[in-house]
Design a protein around this motif. Structure first.
Motif, PDB file in Angstrom:
ATOM      1  N   PHE A  19       0.867  -1.188   0.000  1.00 23.42           N
ATOM      2  CA  PHE A  19       0.000   0.000   0.000  1.00 23.42           C
ATOM      3  C   PHE A  19       0.903   1.236   0.000  1.00 23.42           C
ATOM      4  CE2 PHE A  19       0.804  -0.388   4.557  1.00 23.42           C
ATOM      5  CZ  PHE A  19       1.056   0.927   4.917  1.00 23.42           C
ATOM      6  N   VAL A  20       0.332   2.355  -0.450  1.00 22.49           N
ATOM      7  CA  VAL A  20       1.010   3.651  -0.373  1.00 22.49           C
ATOM      8  C   VAL A  20       0.012   4.665   0.191  1.00 22.49           C
ATOM      9  CG1 VAL A  20       2.135   5.520  -1.609  1.00 22.49           C
ATOM     10  CG2 VAL A  20       2.534   3.160  -2.323  1.00 22.49           C
ATOM     11  N   PHE A  21       0.274   5.141   1.410  1.00 29.62           N
ATOM     12  CA  PHE A  21      -0.533   6.227   2.005  1.00 29.62           C
ATOM     13  C   PHE A  21       0.131   7.552   1.620  1.00 29.62           C
ATOM     14  CE2 PHE A  21      -1.365   8.952   5.827  1.00 29.62           C
ATOM     15  CZ  PHE A  21      -2.689   9.211   5.513  1.00 29.62           C
ATOM     16  N   PHE A  22      -0.484   8.309   0.718  1.00 28.70           N
ATOM     17  CA  PHE A  22       0.155   9.467   0.075  1.00 28.70           C
ATOM     18  C   PHE A  22      -0.788  10.666   0.157  1.00 28.70           C
ATOM     19  CE2 PHE A  22       1.522  11.672  -3.990  1.00 28.70           C
ATOM     20  CZ  PHE A  22       2.704  12.149  -3.465  1.00 28.70           C
ATOM     21  N   ARG A  23      -0.385  11.697   0.912  1.00 33.96           N
ATOM     22  CA  ARG A  23      -1.205  12.900   1.067  1.00 33.96           C
ATOM     23  C   ARG A  23      -0.340  14.143   0.892  1.00 33.96           C
ATOM     24  NH1 ARG A  23      -6.187  12.774   5.247  1.00 33.96           N
ATOM     25  NH2 ARG A  23      -7.233  10.936   4.404  1.00 33.96           N
ATOM     26  N   PRO A  24      -0.303  14.742  -0.296  1.00 31.09           N
ATOM     27  CA  PRO A  24       0.454  15.989  -0.475  1.00 31.09           C
ATOM     28  C   PRO A  24      -0.166  17.120   0.336  1.00 31.09           C
ATOM     29  CG  PRO A  24      -0.041  14.930  -2.594  1.00 31.09           C
ATOM     30  CD  PRO A  24      -0.860  14.231  -1.562  1.00 31.09           C
ATOM     31  N   LYS A  25       0.670  18.020   0.822  1.00 31.94           N
ATOM     32  CA  LYS A  25       0.185  19.208   1.535  1.00 31.94           C
ATOM     33  C   LYS A  25      -0.487  20.180   0.576  1.00 31.94           C
ATOM     34  CE  LYS A  25       1.898  23.309   4.016  1.00 31.94           C
ATOM     35  NZ  LYS A  25       0.709  23.438   4.838  1.00 31.94           N
ATOM     36  N   GLY A  66       6.752  13.512   7.092  1.00 31.90           N
ATOM     37  CA  GLY A  66       5.510  14.274   7.247  1.00 31.90           C
ATOM     38  C   GLY A  66       4.570  13.688   8.273  1.00 31.90           C
ATOM     39  N   TYR A  67       4.488  12.343   8.351  1.00 31.83           N
ATOM     40  CA  TYR A  67       3.561  11.688   9.282  1.00 31.83           C
ATOM     41  C   TYR A  67       3.982  11.942  10.727  1.00 31.83           C
ATOM     42  CZ  TYR A  67       0.034   8.143  10.487  1.00 31.83           C
ATOM     43  OH  TYR A  67      -1.065   7.505  10.976  1.00 31.83           O
ATOM     44  N   ILE A  68       5.280  11.661  11.025  1.00 33.69           N
ATOM     45  CA  ILE A  68       5.723  11.746  12.425  1.00 33.69           C
ATOM     46  C   ILE A  68       5.912  13.190  12.885  1.00 33.69           C
ATOM     47  CG2 ILE A  68       6.827   9.499  12.317  1.00 33.69           C
ATOM     48  CD1 ILE A  68       9.482  10.832  11.946  1.00 33.69           C
ATOM     49  N   ASP A  69       6.036  14.157  11.943  1.00 30.85           N
ATOM     50  CA  ASP A  69       6.209  15.561  12.323  1.00 30.85           C
ATOM     51  C   ASP A  69       4.884  16.312  12.405  1.00 30.85           C
ATOM     52  OD1 ASP A  69       8.884  15.316  12.544  1.00 30.85           O
ATOM     53  OD2 ASP A  69       9.398  16.264  10.640  1.00 30.85           O
ATOM     54  N   SER A 105      -6.808   6.836   9.266  1.00 30.81           N
ATOM     55  CA  SER A 105      -7.693   7.262  10.354  1.00 30.81           C
ATOM     56  C   SER A 105      -6.897   7.800  11.543  1.00 30.81           C
ATOM     57  CB  SER A 105      -8.571   6.088  10.799  1.00 30.81           C
ATOM     58  OG  SER A 105      -7.779   5.038  11.337  1.00 30.81           O
ATOM     59  N   GLU A 106      -5.763   7.160  11.877  1.00 24.59           N
ATOM     60  CA  GLU A 106      -4.925   7.664  12.971  1.00 24.59           C
ATOM     61  C   GLU A 106      -4.404   9.068  12.652  1.00 24.59           C
ATOM     62  OE1 GLU A 106      -4.107   6.567  15.922  1.00 24.59           O
ATOM     63  OE2 GLU A 106      -5.193   4.678  15.835  1.00 24.59           O
ATOM     64  N   PHE A 107      -4.000   9.293  11.389  1.00 22.69           N
ATOM     65  CA  PHE A 107      -3.482  10.608  10.991  1.00 22.69           C
ATOM     66  C   PHE A 107      -4.564  11.677  11.104  1.00 22.69           C
ATOM     67  CE2 PHE A 107      -2.470  13.854   7.799  1.00 22.69           C
ATOM     68  CZ  PHE A 107      -1.191  14.198   8.202  1.00 22.69           C
ATOM     69  N   ILE A 108      -5.768  11.358  10.623  1.00 31.51           N
ATOM     70  CA  ILE A 108      -6.874  12.336  10.674  1.00 31.51           C
ATOM     71  C   ILE A 108      -7.258  12.624  12.119  1.00 31.51           C
ATOM     72  CG2 ILE A 108      -9.303  12.689  10.103  1.00 31.51           C
ATOM     73  CD1 ILE A 108      -8.771  11.033   7.539  1.00 31.51           C
ATOM     74  N   VAL A 148       2.863  14.008   3.204  1.00 33.11           N
ATOM     75  CA  VAL A 148       2.849  12.781   3.999  1.00 33.11           C
ATOM     76  C   VAL A 148       2.874  11.579   3.056  1.00 33.11           C
ATOM     77  CG1 VAL A 148       1.526  11.383   5.619  1.00 33.11           C
ATOM     78  CG2 VAL A 148       1.644  13.856   5.911  1.00 33.11           C
ATOM     79  N   MET A 149       3.767  10.629   3.318  1.00 30.92           N
ATOM     80  CA  MET A 149       3.849   9.409   2.512  1.00 30.92           C
ATOM     81  C   MET A 149       4.356   8.264   3.392  1.00 30.92           C
ATOM     82  SD  MET A 149       6.131   8.629  -0.861  1.00 30.92           S
ATOM     83  CE  MET A 149       7.597   9.069   0.050  1.00 30.92           C
ATOM     84  N   VAL A 150       3.645   7.128   3.340  1.00 29.60           N
ATOM     85  CA  VAL A 150       4.069   5.892   4.009  1.00 29.60           C
ATOM     86  C   VAL A 150       3.890   4.749   3.019  1.00 29.60           C
ATOM     87  CG1 VAL A 150       3.761   4.343   5.954  1.00 29.60           C
ATOM     88  CG2 VAL A 150       3.335   6.785   6.240  1.00 29.60           C
ATOM     89  N   ILE A 151       4.954   3.962   2.792  1.00 24.20           N
ATOM     90  CA  ILE A 151       4.894   2.778   1.923  1.00 24.20           C
ATOM     91  C   ILE A 151       4.998   1.549   2.815  1.00 24.20           C
ATOM     92  CG2 ILE A 151       5.985   1.538   0.028  1.00 24.20           C
ATOM     93  CD1 ILE A 151       7.229   4.173  -0.861  1.00 24.20           C
ATOM     94  N   GLY A 152       4.123   0.589   2.604  1.00 18.79           N
ATOM     95  CA  GLY A 152       4.191  -0.668   3.338  1.00 18.79           C
ATOM     96  C   GLY A 152       4.034  -1.849   2.390  1.00 18.79           C
ATOM     97  N   PHE A 153       4.804  -2.888   2.580  1.00 17.91           N
ATOM     98  CA  PHE A 153       4.640  -4.101   1.757  1.00 17.91           C
ATOM     99  C   PHE A 153       5.062  -5.311   2.577  1.00 17.91           C
ATOM    100  CE2 PHE A 153       8.791  -2.307   0.797  1.00 17.91           C
ATOM    101  CZ  PHE A 153       9.660  -3.395   0.852  1.00 17.91           C
ATOM    102  N   ARG A 154       4.488  -6.443   2.187  1.00 20.27           N
ATOM    103  CA  ARG A 154       4.742  -7.697   2.902  1.00 20.27           C
ATOM    104  C   ARG A 154       5.651  -8.574   2.045  1.00 20.27           C
ATOM    105  NH1 ARG A 154       1.441  -9.166   6.966  1.00 20.27           N
ATOM    106  NH2 ARG A 154      -0.348  -8.123   6.013  1.00 20.27           N
ATOM    107  N   MET A 155       6.690  -9.108   2.655  1.00 23.41           N
ATOM    108  CA  MET A 155       7.648  -9.950   1.937  1.00 23.41           C
ATOM    109  C   MET A 155       7.096 -11.374   1.782  1.00 23.41           C
ATOM    110  SD  MET A 155      10.279  -8.049   1.211  1.00 23.41           S
ATOM    111  CE  MET A 155      11.568  -9.257   0.937  1.00 23.41           C
TER     112      MET A 155
END
Length: 664
Positions: free
Chosen positions: A444-450, A603-606, A642-645, A657-664
């Motif tokens: 998944f890619v959680f991507f939210r430009p400012k 962006g997420y953690i700041d 939802s946590e970000f909002i 804000v951008m977070v990439i997650g993938f399962r090996m």
């Protein structure tokens, strides 16, 4: 003719009456000025005394309120066993907010004491207790840094057979013997033991269900800021303000060039008042000693052959402790004001007298005045015509402004449309869901430009049997960040597909050199300092090994509730290499099947938010991904969103804000 003569005589008589009356009033006011020195001195001193009292209220009232608040919490058993973990959450915010408070302590009649001390760059917890084996008092100490959420222990140790006994301290004896709830005991001011700063201790008592007797709570308070008020507060032109203890020792220094050096200030704080090298203070204190207790108004005295006015009044801290507010001002300051008032009155009456003469003369020249009025009327007509012409010009300018405003709206729309089109171009370049699923199926890619366009971008490519993933955070956001993202994405593609570079750290070396060549091509005076933070990884399907390289941004691997962290290098992308740093490092991990990998920008953690409007921070992010790593990737993205909002709420988004997650 006779009527005109009678009129002239009447106005001559009226003029004479006005002149005589004005002179009488002028003489009366000048005589009254001679008795205003004392009244003026009393008014200025009273006004200044009120200001100093307000400053002292502002200094001490928040401290009193904080201590009584902690007392209420102790009354309600919130401090429990007086352990650090139970007391610190209530006390730390008070000491952090009010830097005038140095120490908080709570002690009981068994000589048990728990305290928190604010140091220059750390915090110190002390627990005084009686050793059951030796019968002596021991002190368990713990020095730590950071805050209550992320505290780091610097040192822990025990001082055995301590000579310190809290129940024998003045503040404890005074606090435990108070007669009324919410009453306070104040010690005499003193030099803080380990510093050369004047201080004072305030205490009160608490009795709760867990205590056999009374507990005493106290603050150690710095008094050094009081001198900043008295040295900067003015009274008259050359007057002085100073504050003394009830033992006539100095806690508030007067304004003087003598007290410009720190060493000199420290030397005279808590020194006897008669040792101050400031003219008039010793004489005022001696005069005050001879004044009856019920004489609270200003008094006069002499110093260096000159006349002065002074006042020394009490500012009460408690029933048995007070400060003395001293105010002195030379009489010459008032004389200058009185002379100015006298000159003003004389000039004012002369002005009025001259005005009367002009009025009478104007009346006698009534005919000439009529001619002048006629001329003025004609002039007004001309001005009216000119004003109307100016009005027409304003209307025309208004129309032009409206046309320009409409033009600006069109241009603004064109600019916005251009940026929106650039956003579509940027979105087309980024791997969409279909292309991403082909290259990185379970992701998944959680991507939210400012803004409309983004300075963050993600890069997912396949080359041979390897998959490459990068999370890139370019300097800035919006249009500048988008330009950097285009440059960065082109450089990554060139490194992989044109130059066939397949090691993550070598890709970073190529990217850094490419950014340097692109942005540093001009002279040093015009060089661009922009760059990017990123993490890049590569892996071959089924190999069980993944390689990371990065700059500043981390990557996380989560498996069965455990997390491993990769931290990138600190050398900026785009900065030239040298002998100390010649290449980015690469780190390889053996990972098990079903492990989740997370890569992100800052962006997420700041992002600011939450109940305290603080940053989300990396620690909270790590806890979140450990919690959700077992979920399907789509549900993980929904939880991150939802946590970000919920964290951000109504606060403006801080960055892309951008977070990439993938399962090996």
């Amino acid at each position: 003719m006779k009527v005109r003569q009678i009129g002239d005589r009447f106005y001559n008589l009226l003029l004479a009456i006005i002149i005589v009356a004005s002179m009488a009033i002028l003489i009366s006011m000048l005589v009254d000025l001679s008795g205003t020195v004392e009244n003026l001195a009393r008014d200025i001193i009273e006004e200044t005394d009120n200001k100093v009292n307000k400053e002292l209220d502002a200094y001490f009232n928040p401290i009193k309120a904080d201590l009584l608040t902690l007392k209420d919490q102790a009354d309600n058993d919130l401090f429990g066993s007086q352990s650090f973990s139970e007391i610190n959450p209530y006390v730390y915010p008070v000491l952090f907010r009010n830097t005038r408070i140095k120490t908080f302590a709570i002690a009981d009649e068994k000589s048990t004491e728990s305290s928190l001390i604010s140091e220059d760059s750390a915090w110190l917890n002390n627990l005084v207790y009686r050793n059951q084996e030796t019968g002596q008092l021991d002190i368990s100490r713990e020095r730590w840094t950071g805050d209550l959420l992320e505290r780091s222990i610097v040192r822990q140790w025990i001082d055995s057979n301590s000579t310190y006994n809290p129940s024998q301290r003045d503040w404890f004896k005074g606090g435990v013997n108070l007669n009324y709830p919410d009453s306070l005991f104040w010690t005499a001011p003193y030099h803080v033991t380990f510093q050369e700063i004047p201080g004072i201790t305030v205490s009160t008592f608490s009795a709760n269900s867990k205590s056999a007797g009374r507990c005493v709570l106290q603050f150690d308070i710095f008094l050094d800021e009081i001198s900043s008020y008295t040295r900067n507060m003015k009274v008259g032109k050359t007057g002085k303000i100073f504050i003394l203890t009830d033992e006539l020792k100095v806690v508030g220094l007067p304004a003087s060039s003598v007290f410009e050096q720190k060493d000199t200030i420290i030397k005279y704080l808590l020194a006897p008042a008669d040792q101050l090298p400031v003219r008039g203070i010793a004489e005022a204190v001696n005069q005050w000693k001879e004044t009856p207790d019920d004489m609270v108004s200003a008094f006069s005295f002499s110093a260096d052959g000159k006349s002065w006015w002074g006042h020394i009044g009490k500012y009460r801290l408690g029933e048995s402790r007070y400060f003395l507010i001293g105010i002195i001002i030379p009489e010459s300051d008032f004389l200058a004001d009185i002379k100015a008032s006298r000159d003003f009155i004389v000039v004012g009456f002369l002005t009025i007298f001259i005005f009367i003469l002009f009025v009478v003369r104007a009346f006698r020249q009534k005919q000439k005045a009529n001619v002048i009025l006629k001329q003025q009327k004609e002039l007004i007509e001309e001005q009216k015509a000119e004003i109307e012409a100016q009005r027409d010009m304003v209307v025309e300018q208004k129309d032009q402004i409206e046309i320009q405003a409409a033009d600006l709206q069109v241009k603004n729309k064109n600019i916005t449309d251009s940026i929106s089109y650039a956003s579509r171009i940027q979105s087309a370049i980024l791997p969409g869901p279909t292309r991403r699923s082909l290259r990185l199926p379970d992701s998944f890619v959680f991507f939210r430009p400012k803004d409309i366009v983004s300075g963050d971008f993600y890069w997912i490519e396949k080359f041979g049997d390897k998959t490459f993933v990068a999370a890139v955070d370019c300097t800035g956001h919006g249009v500048p960040g988008a330009f950097m993202s285009m440059i960065g994405q082109a450089a990554l593609n060139q490194a992989l597909h044109e130059n066939h570079i397949t090691e993550p750290h070598k890709i970073l070396n190529f990217l850094s050199q490419k950014i340097y060549d692109t942005l540093q091509r001009n002279s040093a005076a015009h060089s661009v300092k922009d760059g990017m933070d990123l993490t890049i990884c590569s892996f071959a399907e089924g190999s069980g090994e993944i390689a990371f390289a990065g700059v500043r941004n981390p990557a996380y691997i989560v498996h069965n509730g455990e997390i491993r962290v990769f931290k990138g290098d600190s050398h900026p992308i785009g900065e030239p290499f040298d002998e100390e740093f010649s290449s980015y490092r690469q780190e390889k991990f053996q990972i098990e099947k079903e492990s989740c990998v997370y890569m992100l920008s800052d962006g997420y953690i700041d992002q600011f938010g939450g109940p305290s409007r603080k940053k989300f921070l990396a620690k909270r992010f790590r806890e979140l991904i450990v919690e959700i790593a077992h979920l399907p990737l789509q549900e993980q993205e929904e939880r991150l969103a939802s946590e970000f909002i919920n964290w951000k709420r109504m606060i403006e988004q801080y960055d892309d804000v951008m977070v990439i997650g993938f399962r090996m």
